[in-house]
Design a protein around this motif. Structure first.
Motif, PDB file in Angstrom:
ATOM      1  N   ASP A 169      25.987 -15.116 -16.357  1.00 30.39           N
ATOM      2  CA  ASP A 169      26.559 -14.743 -15.063  1.00 30.39           C
ATOM      3  C   ASP A 169      26.280 -13.280 -14.735  1.00 30.39           C
ATOM      4  N   ALA A 170      26.488 -12.405 -15.710  1.00 29.11           N
ATOM      5  CA  ALA A 170      26.261 -10.978 -15.485  1.00 29.11           C
ATOM      6  C   ALA A 170      24.783 -10.682 -15.280  1.00 29.11           C
ATOM      7  N   TRP A 171      23.919 -11.334 -16.044  1.00 32.73           N
ATOM      8  CA  TRP A 171      22.485 -11.089 -15.913  1.00 32.73           C
ATOM      9  C   TRP A 171      21.973 -11.517 -14.536  1.00 32.73           C
ATOM     10  N   LEU A 172      22.398 -12.692 -14.087  1.00 33.48           N
ATOM     11  CA  LEU A 172      21.964 -13.161 -12.773  1.00 33.48           C
ATOM     12  C   LEU A 172      22.565 -12.295 -11.664  1.00 33.48           C
ATOM     13  N   GLY A 173      23.791 -11.804 -11.883  1.00 32.65           N
ATOM     14  CA  GLY A 173      24.381 -10.903 -10.906  1.00 32.65           C
ATOM     15  C   GLY A 173      23.589  -9.613 -10.781  1.00 32.65           C
ATOM     16  N   THR A 174      23.139  -9.092 -11.924  1.00 31.59           N
ATOM     17  CA  THR A 174      22.302  -7.883 -11.900  1.00 31.59           C
ATOM     18  C   THR A 174      20.978  -8.156 -11.213  1.00 31.59           C
ATOM     19  N   ALA A 175      20.368  -9.293 -11.520  1.00 28.35           N
ATOM     20  CA  ALA A 175      19.094  -9.647 -10.902  1.00 28.35           C
ATOM     21  C   ALA A 175      19.224  -9.779  -9.390  1.00 28.35           C
ATOM     22  N   ALA A 176      20.302 -10.417  -8.939  1.00 29.30           N
ATOM     23  CA  ALA A 176      20.520 -10.567  -7.503  1.00 29.30           C
ATOM     24  C   ALA A 176      20.744  -9.212  -6.836  1.00 29.30           C
ATOM     25  N   ALA A 177      21.496  -8.330  -7.501  1.00 26.16           N
ATOM     26  CA  ALA A 177      21.738  -6.997  -6.954  1.00 26.16           C
ATOM     27  C   ALA A 177      20.445  -6.191  -6.852  1.00 26.16           C
ATOM     28  N   ARG A 178      19.485  -6.471  -7.735  1.00 24.00           N
ATOM     29  CA  ARG A 178      18.200  -5.773  -7.700  1.00 24.00           C
ATOM     30  C   ARG A 178      17.177  -6.509  -6.860  1.00 24.00           C
ATOM     31  N   LYS A 179      17.650  -7.439  -6.038  1.00 20.97           N
ATOM     32  CA  LYS A 179      16.820  -8.148  -5.064  1.00 20.97           C
ATOM     33  C   LYS A 179      15.651  -8.878  -5.721  1.00 20.97           C
ATOM     34  N   VAL A 180      15.964  -9.660  -6.743  1.00 20.07           N
ATOM     35  CA  VAL A 180      14.945 -10.414  -7.457  1.00 20.07           C
ATOM     36  C   VAL A 180      14.236 -11.386  -6.511  1.00 20.07           C
ATOM     37  N   LYS A 181      12.916 -11.512  -6.692  1.00 14.05           N
ATOM     38  CA  LYS A 181      12.120 -12.391  -5.835  1.00 14.05           C
ATOM     39  C   LYS A 181      11.730 -13.691  -6.545  1.00 14.05           C
ATOM     40  N   GLU A 182      11.570 -13.642  -7.857  1.00 16.28           N
ATOM     41  CA  GLU A 182      11.179 -14.831  -8.603  1.00 16.28           C
ATOM     42  C   GLU A 182      12.045 -14.980  -9.847  1.00 16.28           C
ATOM     43  N   LEU A 183      12.691 -16.126  -9.970  1.00 11.44           N
ATOM     44  CA  LEU A 183      13.522 -16.424 -11.140  1.00 11.44           C
ATOM     45  C   LEU A 183      13.012 -17.688 -11.815  1.00 11.44           C
ATOM     46  N   ASP A 184      12.693 -17.561 -13.104  1.00  9.39           N
ATOM     47  CA  ASP A 184      12.222 -18.693 -13.904  1.00  9.39           C
ATOM     48  C   ASP A 184      13.161 -18.799 -15.100  1.00  9.39           C
ATOM     49  N   LEU A 185      14.032 -19.799 -15.080  1.00  4.89           N
ATOM     50  CA  LEU A 185      15.099 -19.908 -16.067  1.00  4.89           C
ATOM     51  C   LEU A 185      14.984 -21.227 -16.828  1.00  4.89           C
ATOM     52  N   GLU A 186      14.839 -21.126 -18.160  1.00  4.30           N
ATOM     53  CA  GLU A 186      14.798 -22.305 -19.020  1.00  4.30           C
ATOM     54  C   GLU A 186      15.911 -22.184 -20.058  1.00  4.30           C
ATOM     55  N   ILE A 187      16.814 -23.162 -20.057  1.00  5.92           N
ATOM     56  CA  ILE A 187      17.970 -23.138 -20.941  1.00  5.92           C
ATOM     57  C   ILE A 187      17.936 -24.351 -21.872  1.00  5.92           C
ATOM     58  N   LEU A 188      18.134 -24.085 -23.173  1.00  5.04           N
ATOM     59  CA  LEU A 188      18.199 -25.155 -24.160  1.00  5.04           C
ATOM     60  C   LEU A 188      19.538 -25.057 -24.884  1.00  5.04           C
ATOM     61  N   MET A 189      20.408 -26.025 -24.655  1.00  2.00           N
ATOM     62  CA  MET A 189      21.738 -26.034 -25.273  1.00  2.00           C
ATOM     63  C   MET A 189      21.707 -26.901 -26.523  1.00  2.00           C
ATOM     64  N   TYR A 190      22.095 -26.334 -27.679  1.00  2.00           N
ATOM     65  CA  TYR A 190      22.072 -27.064 -28.939  1.00  2.00           C
ATOM     66  C   TYR A 190      23.430 -27.611 -29.345  1.00  2.00           C
ATOM     67  N   ASP A 191      24.469 -27.195 -28.667  1.00  2.00           N
ATOM     68  CA  ASP A 191      25.808 -27.687 -28.970  1.00  2.00           C
ATOM     69  C   ASP A 191      26.199 -28.693 -27.892  1.00  2.00           C
ATOM     70  N   SER A 192      26.223 -29.968 -28.262  1.00  2.00           N
ATOM     71  CA  SER A 192      26.524 -31.014 -27.286  1.00  2.00           C
ATOM     72  C   SER A 192      27.949 -30.929 -26.760  1.00  2.00           C
ATOM     73  N   ASP A 193      28.826 -30.258 -27.482  1.00  6.62           N
ATOM     74  CA  ASP A 193      30.212 -30.142 -27.045  1.00  6.62           C
ATOM     75  C   ASP A 193      30.394 -29.109 -25.936  1.00  6.62           C
ATOM     76  N   VAL A 194      29.426 -28.213 -25.810  1.00  9.87           N
ATOM     77  CA  VAL A 194      29.536 -27.150 -24.813  1.00  9.87           C
ATOM     78  C   VAL A 194      29.203 -27.669 -23.426  1.00  9.87           C
ATOM     79  N   GLY A 195      28.225 -28.560 -23.306  1.00 11.69           N
ATOM     80  CA  GLY A 195      27.825 -29.074 -22.012  1.00 11.69           C
ATOM     81  C   GLY A 195      26.771 -28.202 -21.366  1.00 11.69           C
ATOM     82  N   ASN A 196      26.246 -28.668 -20.260  1.00 11.52           N
ATOM     83  CA  ASN A 196      25.208 -27.921 -19.558  1.00 11.52           C
ATOM     84  C   ASN A 196      25.741 -26.597 -19.020  1.00 11.52           C
ATOM     85  N   LEU A 197      24.832 -25.657 -18.885  1.00 15.45           N
ATOM     86  CA  LEU A 197      25.191 -24.332 -18.387  1.00 15.45           C
ATOM     87  C   LEU A 197      25.206 -24.353 -16.860  1.00 15.45           C
ATOM     88  N   LYS A 198      26.300 -23.921 -16.290  1.00 14.07           N
ATOM     89  CA  LYS A 198      26.416 -23.888 -14.837  1.00 14.07           C
ATOM     90  C   LYS A 198      26.032 -22.514 -14.307  1.00 14.07           C
TER      91      LYS A 198
END
Length: 507
Positions: A165-194
């Motif tokens: 959340d903080a990283w994306l907030g910083t990126a948005a504040a710096r007017k990011v033009k391209e975001l490429d995000l790949e997330i791999l969750m290894y704990d099935s109890d945590v669930g997908n990242l929102k």
């Protein structure tokens, strides 16, 4: 001065001084993370076993790169992953902070070195996660380039993904033009990242690529939450969670609301297995490229209506359902269609018929019909393909009739590429030569057969092409039968050729 040379100098410099970098994110003490520059440089040296040293006298390397303008150096450095980029900071005084001026971040948690931590196996992944959070936070805090052009993040998460959340907030504040995000969750109890709702209003974003264990769902009962990407032109969603609701709420789903918040979208690509039974309307008037498909078998009998009159490229792969186009695609130039062999009971001819009715203006077509249902469908092409100049077709034992009909409806075809299907299907159906028509293959100049085995139906097709293509220039065969190239060429040379200038090739 080479990068490997600079990395050698790093160890000498460490003996004299120890530099520290104050991170923006304070990691847990148990991880004992090293300074950012040191951590990145050591990680880079793991893949460099050989090192060079400066030679004295006339053999000394002249450093011409450092004399280049700062803007040009930053452009060159922007092609490096961030790990390698930061490692250049020890080259010289001028290079020490140069990486902070590059408007690009490319970070991969799998590249963080944990070999020197001396931890038990159970602790390594936790330490890697903490160290990666330290690196990302520190890099974001130290960059001085202002606006962020590209932010690529590949993150393997074992427990805690709250830093995003903080990283994306910083990126948005710096007017990011391209975001490429790949997330791999290894704990099935945590669930997908929102993704944080605040990021759904990033007005500067032009390219958004999301893949992996990511959930873009937002609460439809909260009117204040909406998508607003006024500059977004490219949207790629690869195997992310697109949970589809019941039919009454299908148009209120987050994915469709996301599209409605992209008024200038030109390129859309997504894969999903989450279409449930219902009717969905995909309306993007500005869309030029559309690619979608299913990564797994979907039992749901859904209908998808597409309103994209400006479409120039269309790709579909998976289990075909009822795909309807709001209007004929007059601007489409290229289409790639890969229909899975896993078809539901009651496979409908009209699904394929309607699809090709919308695509009959294409110039370049790639078609792969898998499965055993094709010989029961009859003619699936509603009209001729007058503009088709290149056809790539993957054939199996049950789709020869599909290829035959298509060749008869493409009078201006110039290039034909046949591939032997990877799913060999036992069938008594073979290539049947069409009735003579002077327009058939009259414009064909190039013929390529990939995976030629010399089977009866293949041979009959080749004979037909060589006999009918009067302006054919080259016929190339990539052999996969184990037979020698010389033997295959000798057999092919015996077939009659209408074109006196046709050159046979065997690869």
């Amino acid at each position: 001065m080479t990068l490997s040379l600079s990395l050698s100098l790093l160890k000498k410099k460490k003996k004299k001084e120890k530099e520290t970098v104050t991170p923006a994110f304070q990691p847990l003490a148990s991880a004992n993370p090293k300074p950012l520059t040191s951590l990145m440089a050591e990680s880079s040296t793991q893949s460099n076993s050989k090192r060079q040293t400066l030679s004295p006298g006339k053999d000394a390397v002249v450093d011409r790169i450092s004399s280049l303008p700062e803007s040009l150096l930053c452009h060159i450095l922007s092609f490096l992953p961030t790990k390698e980029l930061i490692a250049t900071s020890i080259l010289s005084t001028r290079w020490k902070l140069l990486w902070t001026l590059v408007p690009k971040l490319d970070l991969d948690s799998d590249k963080i070195n944990t070999l020197e931590l001396s931890l038990h196996d159970d602790d390594v992944e936790d330490a890697r996660e903490i160290m990666f959070a330290h690196v990302v936070s520190s890099v974001l805090a130290q960059q001085e380039c202002g606006e962020l052009q590209t932010f690529r993040l590949r993150w393997e998460i074992w427990s805690d993904g709250s830093h995003l959340d903080a990283w994306l907030g910083t990126a948005a504040a710096r007017k990011v033009k391209e975001l490429d995000l790949e997330i791999l969750m290894y704990d099935s109890d945590v669930g997908n990242l929102k993704l944080p709702p605040s990021f759904f209003s990033c007005r500067t974003l032009v390219v958004l690529k999301l893949s992996g264990d990511i959930d873009i769902d937002i609460d439809i009962d909260t009117p204040s939450l909406s998508f607003n990407f006024p500059s977004l032109k490219i949207l790629h969603l690869v195997e992310i969670s697109l949970p589809m609701p019941s039919i009454m709420y299908s148009q209120e789903h987050s994915f469709l609301r996301l599209l409605s918040g992209c008024p200038v979208l030109e390129d859309l690509s997504f894969t999903t297995t989450d279409f449930s039974e219902g009717e969905y309307k995909l309306c993007v008037p500005t869309l030029k490229r559309l690619s979608f498909g299913e990564t797994d078998f979907n039992y749901s009998d859904y209908e998808l209506e597409i309103n994209a009159p400006a479409l120039e490229y269309f790709e579909f792969y998976g289990d075909l359902r009822a795909i309807k186009f709001y209007e004929k695609l007059d601007n489409v130039v290229q289409s790639d269609v890969y229909i899975s062999r896993y078809v539901p009971e009651g496979f409908r001819r009209k699904w394929v018929f309607n699809l090709f009715a919308a695509l009959n203006n294409v110039k370049f077509l790639s078609f792969s019909p898998r499965g055993t249902e094709w010989h029961n469908l009859g003619n699936i092409y509603p009209s001729s393909f007058q503009n088709l100049v290149e056809l790539k077709f993957k054939v199996n034992g049950c789709s020869w009739n599909v290829l035959q009909d298509l060749l008869q409806k493409a009078p201006n075809l110039e290039t034909l590429v046949i591939t032997n299907g990877y799913d060999s299907v036992e069938s008594n159906l073979y290539w049947k030569e069409p009735q003579y028509d002077p327009a058939n293959l009259s414009s064909l100049t190039s013929f390529y057969y990939r995976g030629f085995k010399g089977l009866k139906d293949e041979v009959e097709l080749v004979k037909y092409v060589l006999k009918e293509a009067r302006v054919l220039k080259t016929a190339t065969f990539q052999v996969s039968s184990g037979e020698s190239k010389e033997s295959v060429l000798e057999k092919l040379s015996m077939f009659p050729r209408c074109s006196t200038t046709c050159l046979l090739r065997v690869e």
